[in-house]
Write a protein that holds these residues in place. Structure first.
Motif, PDB file in Angstrom:
ATOM      1  N   GLY A   1      -2.594  -3.391  10.520  1.00  0.00           N
ATOM      2  CA  GLY A   1      -2.846  -4.467  11.476  1.00  0.00           C
ATOM      3  C   GLY A   1      -1.649  -5.409  11.562  1.00  0.00           C
TER       4      GLY A   1
ATOM      5  N   SER B   1      -4.365   7.358  10.156  1.00  0.00           N
ATOM      6  CA  SER B   1      -4.599   8.348  11.210  1.00  0.00           C
ATOM      7  C   SER B   1      -3.658   9.527  11.020  1.00  0.00           C
ATOM      8  CB  SER B   1      -4.409   7.731  12.593  1.00  0.00           C
ATOM      9  OG  SER B   1      -3.088   7.264  12.751  1.00  0.00           O
TER      10      SER B   1
ATOM     11  N   THR C   1       4.893   5.288   8.828  1.00  0.00           N
ATOM     12  CA  THR C   1       4.717   6.641   9.357  1.00  0.00           C
ATOM     13  C   THR C   1       5.425   7.670   8.483  1.00  0.00           C
ATOM     14  OG1 THR C   1       4.627   5.753  11.604  1.00  0.00           O
ATOM     15  CG2 THR C   1       5.095   8.108  11.373  1.00  0.00           C
TER      16      THR C   1
ATOM     17  N   SER D   1       2.927  -1.152  10.189  1.00  0.00           N
ATOM     18  CA  SER D   1       2.470   0.226   9.983  1.00  0.00           C
ATOM     19  C   SER D   1       3.599   1.029   9.364  1.00  0.00           C
ATOM     20  CB  SER D   1       2.003   0.847  11.291  1.00  0.00           C
ATOM     21  OG  SER D   1       3.070   0.942  12.198  1.00  0.00           O
TER      22      SER D   1
ATOM     23  N   VAL E   1      -7.163  -1.411   6.617  1.00  0.00           N
ATOM     24  CA  VAL E   1      -6.093  -0.473   6.953  1.00  0.00           C
ATOM     25  C   VAL E   1      -6.727   0.792   7.509  1.00  0.00           C
ATOM     26  CG1 VAL E   1      -4.480  -1.386   5.248  1.00  0.00           C
ATOM     27  CG2 VAL E   1      -6.017   0.460   4.615  1.00  0.00           C
TER      28      VAL E   1
ATOM     29  N   GLU F   1      -8.004   8.916  13.947  1.00  0.00           N
ATOM     30  CA  GLU F   1      -8.376   8.172  12.749  1.00  0.00           C
ATOM     31  C   GLU F   1      -9.041   9.095  11.736  1.00  0.00           C
ATOM     32  OE1 GLU F   1     -11.626   4.895  11.435  1.00  0.00           O
ATOM     33  OE2 GLU F   1     -10.494   4.400  13.257  1.00  0.00           O
TER      34      GLU F   1
ATOM     35  N   VAL G   1      -0.034   7.974  10.012  1.00  0.00           N
ATOM     36  CA  VAL G   1       0.311   6.578  10.253  1.00  0.00           C
ATOM     37  C   VAL G   1      -0.687   5.712   9.501  1.00  0.00           C
ATOM     38  CG1 VAL G   1       0.561   4.733  11.960  1.00  0.00           C
ATOM     39  CG2 VAL G   1       1.293   7.071  12.518  1.00  0.00           C
TER      40      VAL G   1
ATOM     41  N   ASP H   1      -1.868   2.059   9.369  1.00  0.00           N
ATOM     42  CA  ASP H   1      -1.825   0.845  10.182  1.00  0.00           C
ATOM     43  C   ASP H   1      -2.461  -0.299   9.405  1.00  0.00           C
ATOM     44  OD1 ASP H   1      -2.016  -1.180  12.047  1.00  0.00           O
ATOM     45  OD2 ASP H   1      -2.921   0.076  13.600  1.00  0.00           O
TER      46      ASP H   1
END
Length: 175
Positions: free
Chosen positions: A165, A101, A171, A169, A98, A106, A161, A163
């Motif tokens: 994959g 960011s 936010t 994701s 994971v 990032e 965020v 993420d």
């Protein structure tokens, strides 16, 4: 997800990337400890998520030891989650990297395997602790399973965020 919270109304905000588990069955108090398999069977769905943790303690050289943090509610706060991960029991949940960011940059990476072995491990610990104290857990509860990326101190105006994959994701914006 997505979620907006007012930064000024947060108590020492800390965004943490975590899996969120929704229980589909009760895990009531009992004498015998729950196994990871029993707890996993009780989970109806697993979701990518962010815990918008809050902590009354200032993160400096005088930050208290773990027992004080646990007594303060372990920094719990708002849970933000995305759609359920399809067929999660057959996928590499623990090994999925994971990325967290902030405003498109990032900030952290991690996996459940490196941080906590598997999200069902801390969930089983929690089920047993709540069972031991006579509280238990109920179907429908959403449980955050512990950070995979550590903690950051957000500023007003930042958007985070998480993420996951192929798992989606999540936010959150600190307005």
């Amino acid at each position: 997800s997505p979620v907006r919270v007012e930064h000024a109304r947060q108590c020492g905000p800390i965004p943490e990337v975590e899996y969120e588990a929704r229980l589909g069955a009760d895990l009531p108090p009992r004498r015998k400890s729950y196994t990871v398999e029993e707890v996993t069977d009780a989970v109806a769905s697993l979701h990518p998520g962010l815990e918008l943790a809050e902590c009354r303690f200032v993160h400096d050289s005088r930050f208290p030891p773990l027992p004080a943090i646990l007594a303060d509610g372990a920094g719990s706060g708002t849970i933000v989650y995305g759609p359920a991960i399809e067929d999660w029991r057959r996928r590499d949940i623990a090994g999925q990297e994971v990325v967290l960011s902030c405003n498109g940059v990032e900030r952290r990476r991690g996996t459940a395997k490196a941080a906590l072995e598997h999200p069902m491990v801390p969930l089983t610990w929690l089920a047993n602790e709540l069972s031991r104290t006579g509280i238990g857990m109920r179907a429908g509860q959403m449980i955050s399973t512990g950070t995979m990326t550590g903690m950051l101190r957000p500023k007003a105006g930042e958007t985070y965020v998480a993420d996951f994959g192929p798992f989606g994701s999540v936010t959150a914006t600190y307005a």
